[in-house]
Write a protein that holds these residues in place. Structure first.
Motif, PDB file in Angstrom:
ATOM      1  N   TYR A   1      95.806  14.388  11.985  1.00  0.00           N
ATOM      2  CA  TYR A   1      95.560  14.059  10.586  1.00  0.00           C
ATOM      3  C   TYR A   1      96.842  14.213   9.766  1.00  0.00           C
ATOM      4  N   ARG A   2      97.614  15.256  10.026  1.00  0.00           N
ATOM      5  CA  ARG A   2      98.867  15.459   9.280  1.00  0.00           C
ATOM      6  C   ARG A   2      99.854  14.317   9.511  1.00  0.00           C
ATOM      7  N   VAL A   3      99.950  13.852  10.742  1.00  0.00           N
ATOM      8  CA  VAL A   3     100.845  12.736  11.038  1.00  0.00           C
ATOM      9  C   VAL A   3     100.363  11.478  10.328  1.00  0.00           C
ATOM     10  N   SER A   4      99.063  11.215  10.384  1.00  0.00           N
ATOM     11  CA  SER A   4      98.521  10.022   9.722  1.00  0.00           C
ATOM     12  C   SER A   4      98.673  10.115   8.208  1.00  0.00           C
ATOM     13  N   TYR A   5      98.636  11.319   7.662  1.00  0.00           N
ATOM     14  CA  TYR A   5      98.801  11.526   6.226  1.00  0.00           C
ATOM     15  C   TYR A   5     100.193  11.081   5.774  1.00  0.00           C
ATOM     16  N   GLY A   6     101.159  11.277   6.613  1.00  0.00           N
ATOM     17  CA  GLY A   6     102.518  10.870   6.270  1.00  0.00           C
ATOM     18  C   GLY A   6     102.758   9.376   6.393  1.00  0.00           C
ATOM     19  N   LEU A   7     101.891   8.679   7.116  1.00  0.00           N
ATOM     20  CA  LEU A   7     102.117   7.259   7.369  1.00  0.00           C
ATOM     21  C   LEU A   7     101.197   6.325   6.595  1.00  0.00           C
ATOM     22  N   LEU A   8     100.040   6.807   6.191  1.00  0.00           N
ATOM     23  CA  LEU A   8      99.062   5.943   5.519  1.00  0.00           C
ATOM     24  C   LEU A   8      98.670   6.518   4.162  1.00  0.00           C
ATOM     25  N   ARG A   9      98.393   5.651   3.222  1.00  0.00           N
ATOM     26  CA  ARG A   9      98.047   6.080   1.870  1.00  0.00           C
ATOM     27  C   ARG A   9      96.564   6.382   1.700  1.00  0.00           C
ATOM     28  N   ARG A  10      95.728   5.507   2.213  1.00  0.00           N
ATOM     29  CA  ARG A  10      94.287   5.632   1.966  1.00  0.00           C
ATOM     30  C   ARG A  10      93.627   6.607   2.939  1.00  0.00           C
ATOM     31  N   GLU A  11      92.741   7.411   2.402  1.00  0.00           N
ATOM     32  CA  GLU A  11      91.996   8.401   3.193  1.00  0.00           C
ATOM     33  C   GLU A  11      91.202   7.734   4.325  1.00  0.00           C
TER      34      GLU A  11
ATOM     35  N   ILE B   1     100.436   7.393  20.284  1.00  0.00           N
ATOM     36  CA  ILE B   1      99.338   6.438  20.135  1.00  0.00           C
ATOM     37  C   ILE B   1      98.929   6.373  18.664  1.00  0.00           C
ATOM     38  N   LEU B   2      98.843   7.531  18.017  1.00  0.00           N
ATOM     39  CA  LEU B   2      98.470   7.584  16.599  1.00  0.00           C
ATOM     40  C   LEU B   2      99.489   6.857  15.729  1.00  0.00           C
ATOM     41  N   ILE B   3     100.754   7.091  15.965  1.00  0.00           N
ATOM     42  CA  ILE B   3     101.794   6.431  15.168  1.00  0.00           C
ATOM     43  C   ILE B   3     101.683   4.914  15.306  1.00  0.00           C
ATOM     44  N   ASN B   4     101.499   4.437  16.514  1.00  0.00           N
ATOM     45  CA  ASN B   4     101.341   2.998  16.722  1.00  0.00           C
ATOM     46  C   ASN B   4     100.102   2.470  16.010  1.00  0.00           C
ATOM     47  N   GLU B   5      99.026   3.221  16.035  1.00  0.00           N
ATOM     48  CA  GLU B   5      97.798   2.813  15.354  1.00  0.00           C
ATOM     49  C   GLU B   5      98.003   2.779  13.838  1.00  0.00           C
ATOM     50  N   CYS B   6      98.708   3.754  13.297  1.00  0.00           N
ATOM     51  CA  CYS B   6      98.994   3.778  11.855  1.00  0.00           C
ATOM     52  C   CYS B   6      99.826   2.569  11.455  1.00  0.00           C
ATOM     53  N   TYR B   7     100.822   2.225  12.256  1.00  0.00           N
ATOM     54  CA  TYR B   7     101.629   1.043  11.967  1.00  0.00           C
ATOM     55  C   TYR B   7     100.772  -0.220  11.997  1.00  0.00           C
ATOM     56  N   ALA B   8      99.863  -0.307  12.957  1.00  0.00           N
ATOM     57  CA  ALA B   8      98.986  -1.481  13.059  1.00  0.00           C
ATOM     58  C   ALA B   8      98.078  -1.581  11.832  1.00  0.00           C
ATOM     59  N   ILE B   9      97.538  -0.468  11.394  1.00  0.00           N
ATOM     60  CA  ILE B   9      96.685  -0.465  10.203  1.00  0.00           C
ATOM     61  C   ILE B   9      97.510  -0.853   8.976  1.00  0.00           C
ATOM     62  N   GLY B  10      98.717  -0.339   8.873  1.00  0.00           N
ATOM     63  CA  GLY B  10      99.601  -0.690   7.770  1.00  0.00           C
ATOM     64  C   GLY B  10      99.910  -2.179   7.732  1.00  0.00           C
ATOM     65  N   ARG B  11     100.138  -2.767   8.902  1.00  0.00           N
ATOM     66  CA  ARG B  11     100.398  -4.215   8.954  1.00  0.00           C
ATOM     67  C   ARG B  11      99.164  -4.997   8.520  1.00  0.00           C
ATOM     68  N   ARG B  12      97.995  -4.568   8.960  1.00  0.00           N
ATOM     69  CA  ARG B  12      96.759  -5.258   8.551  1.00  0.00           C
ATOM     70  C   ARG B  12      96.542  -5.170   7.053  1.00  0.00           C
TER      71      ARG B  12
END
Length: 66
Positions: free
Chosen positions: A6-16, A50-61
């Motif tokens: 969760y902490r890593v995703s918090y740094g990469l994505l804005r929306r909860e 895996i999480l970082i790659n998923e966060c990047y994919a969500i960001g691109r979408r």
């Protein structure tokens, strides 16, 4: 482990909701691909990657939606 994700995703994505989706999708993908893990000592690093790659994919979408 989930707190780390969760902490890593918090740094990469804005929306909860996106953060929660990323963590959930990461856990699912890690479970499905567990046999491809070469060494158990790198498990946490592997899952975080895996999480970082998923966060990047969500960001691109999210960028595509205007």
């Amino acid at each position: 482990m989930t707190k780390t994700l969760y902490r890593v995703s918090y740094g990469l994505l804005r929306r909860e909701a996106d953060r929660e989706d990323a963590v959930q999708e990461t856990i699912l993908r890690a479970w499905e691909r567990l046999p491809t893990l070469r060494s158990t000592e790198y498990f946490e690093t592997w899952v975080v990657r895996i999480l970082i790659n998923e966060c990047y994919a969500i960001g691109r979408r999210n960028r595509r939606v205007v």
